[in-house]
Design a protein around this motif. Structure first.
Motif, short mmCIF file in Angstrom:
data_model
loop_
_atom_site.label_atom_id
_atom_site.label_comp_id
_atom_site.label_asym_id
_atom_site.label_seq_id
_atom_site.Cartn_x
_atom_site.Cartn_y
_atom_site.Cartn_z
N ASP A 117 0.83 -1.20 0.00
CA ASP A 117 0.00 0.00 0.00
C ASP A 117 0.87 1.26 0.00
O ASP A 117 0.60 2.21 -0.73
N GLY A 118 1.91 1.25 0.84
CA GLY A 118 2.80 2.40 0.90
C GLY A 118 3.54 2.62 -0.40
O GLY A 118 3.75 3.77 -0.82
N ARG A 121 1.13 4.28 -2.90
CA ARG A 121 0.95 5.71 -2.58
C ARG A 121 2.18 6.52 -2.95
O ARG A 121 2.08 7.61 -3.53
N GLU A 122 3.36 6.00 -2.61
CA GLU A 122 4.60 6.73 -2.89
C GLU A 122 4.85 6.83 -4.39
O GLU A 122 5.33 7.86 -4.88
N ALA A 123 4.52 5.79 -5.14
CA ALA A 123 4.70 5.84 -6.59
C ALA A 123 3.87 6.96 -7.20
O ALA A 123 4.36 7.73 -8.05
N HIS A 124 2.63 7.07 -6.76
CA HIS A 124 1.78 8.15 -7.27
C HIS A 124 2.30 9.52 -6.84
O HIS A 124 2.27 10.48 -7.61
N ALA A 148 2.35 -4.53 -5.55
CA ALA A 148 2.21 -3.12 -5.90
C ALA A 148 2.35 -2.88 -7.40
O ALA A 148 1.65 -2.04 -7.97
N VAL A 149 3.24 -3.63 -8.04
CA VAL A 149 3.43 -3.49 -9.49
C VAL A 149 2.13 -3.78 -10.23
O VAL A 149 1.74 -3.02 -11.14
N GLU A 150 1.46 -4.85 -9.89
CA GLU A 150 0.21 -5.18 -10.56
C GLU A 150 -0.80 -4.04 -10.42
O GLU A 150 -1.47 -3.65 -11.39
N ARG A 151 -0.89 -3.49 -9.22
CA ARG A 151 -1.83 -2.39 -8.98
C ARG A 151 -1.42 -1.13 -9.73
O ARG A 151 -2.28 -0.42 -10.29
N LEU A 152 -0.14 -0.85 -9.76
CA LEU A 152 0.33 0.36 -10.44
C LEU A 152 0.13 0.27 -11.95
O LEU A 152 -0.27 1.24 -12.59
N ILE A 153 0.40 -0.89 -12.53
CA ILE A 153 0.16 -1.07 -13.96
C ILE A 153 -1.33 -0.91 -14.24
O ILE A 153 -1.73 -0.24 -15.21
N ALA A 154 -2.18 -1.48 -13.40
CA ALA A 154 -3.62 -1.34 -13.57
C ALA A 154 -4.06 0.11 -13.49
O ALA A 154 -5.06 0.50 -14.11
#
Length: 365
Positions: A117-118, A121-124, A148-154
């Motif tokens: 989760d962190g 958030r930090e990536a965004h 996190a990678v899967e969520r960020l790509i999505a």
């Protein structure tokens, strides 16, 4: 055609594994990009060496002191300046390649390696704060990082997945990328989300060669693991990219997650200086190289496609190491732990030194 251009015609992009303000101010970074460097990567160790190892940041730090910045604000101030400057230099490459190349990578804090989760958030936050389309967020390939990678790509965030050392780990990374794209496909969103998978090379030989020596195994087993490991990763990449599952994404506009060869400087002086470059050339690949290796590439005369050559012998080499008692899975896990520890140490040392500077004391190191 120079060496970097020659590699590009073979399908490989050379990225530069170094960011330092002096390179920007002197025009050297612009020269490298004009000469064929197609991207830039950074990590906490690179910034530690850059900021603490030169006087190029002294004025910016002095201004931060006068503005009463916190240490976190100062870190962002220094790093974001350099990342934006590199991104602007790479913008023409980004535009002309239609978003395939021209990226600069910035890494999330090593403290978030086990916090999915962190990390998201930090990536965004990093993406929004830097404010450049051609910025990739680096995320380590821990279990939490891969989630996190899967969520960020999505969510449409370009990602450089880093600290990949083994085939099982790489398989999970590739799966996360595809699953993220499939989530976007179900929502009717664009599948044009860039990503690379940073597969580390030389460190594998460093550790395996040590094990070969410690176990008193035949010396011909040394120096084989890293290239074989990387070539088998590429073989898996090819298998996945030829699958029906991937083709359904590709026809909707998805681009492959390119394997990026990292840690490609030769650590053992007995090995050829371009061992981890000349053996891993091929389509849809990136090689991110440090300064000395880039110099050797620029001086080289000829390259040829090699990344998918003699794959059966690579399988045999890994099988031989496994049968001799060297577990490549354990090698991967150890190297991931060591990589995370190294980045945490660099980040902590940099933040400690910046804290001292903000307090009006010279850095202890």
């Amino acid at each position: 055609m120079n060496a970097l251009e020659q590699l590009h015609t073979l399908g490989q992009s050379i990225w530069y594994d170094n960011v330092e303000r002096g390179l920007l101010e002197s025009g050297e970074m612009a020269r490298l990009i004009a000469n064929g460097v197609r991207g830039v990567t950074s990590n906490p160790t690179i910034f530690e060496k850059a900021i603490l190892g030169s006087s190029s940041y002294d004025q910016a730090i002095a201004e931060a002191v006068s503005q009463r910045m916190t240490v976190d604000e100062l870190y962002d101030h220094l790093v974001f300046h350099d990342i934006r400057a590199v991104a602007d230099l790479l913008a023409p490459v980004y535009q002309s390649s239609r978003g395939i190349d021209g990226y600069v990578s910035i890494e999330v804090s090593p403290a978030l390696a086990e916090d999915a989760d962190g990390t998201v958030r930090e990536a965004h936050r990093l993406r929004q704060a830097v404010g450049r389309d051609n910025v990739m967020i680096k995320v380590p390939a821990t279990h939490a990082g891969i989630e996190a990678v899967e969520r960020l790509i999505a969510e449409g965030v370009p990602v450089n997945v880093t600290l990949i050392f083994g085939l099982t780990q790489y398989g999970r990374v590739l799966e996360a990328y595809i699953a993220g794209l499939e989530s976007r496909q179900k929502q009717g969103l664009s599948l044009d989300v860039a990503s690379v998978a940073s597969f580390f090379v030389s460190r594998v030989d460093t550790l395996v060669d040590k094990e070969v020596s410690n176990k008193k195994l035949p010396t011909e087993l040394a120096g084989k693991a890293a290239v074989a490991n990387a070539k088998l990763a590429y073989a898996h990449f090819k298998t996945v990219s030829e699958s029906d599952r991937w083709q359904s994404l590709a026809t909707s506009g998805a681009r492959v997650q390119r394997p990026l060869w990292a840690s490609t400087s030769t650590k053992n002086p007995a090995y050829p200086v371009l061992l981890y470059v000349q053996t891993l050339v091929g389509p849809h690949t990136v090689n991110t190289v440090p300064p000395a290796t880039l110099t050797h590439i620029e001086q080289a005369s000829e390259f040829e496609r090699s990344v998918d050559v003699d794959v059966p012998s690579c399988r045999a080499a890994i099988a031989e190491l496994e049968s001799a008692g060297i577990s490549m899975e354990q090698v991967s896990e150890q190297l991931l732990d060591e990589g995370l520890q190294g980045f945490r140490k660099s980040f902590d040392q940099l933040m400690g030194a910046l804290t001292e500077r903000l307090a009006g004391r010279p850095a202890s190191n």
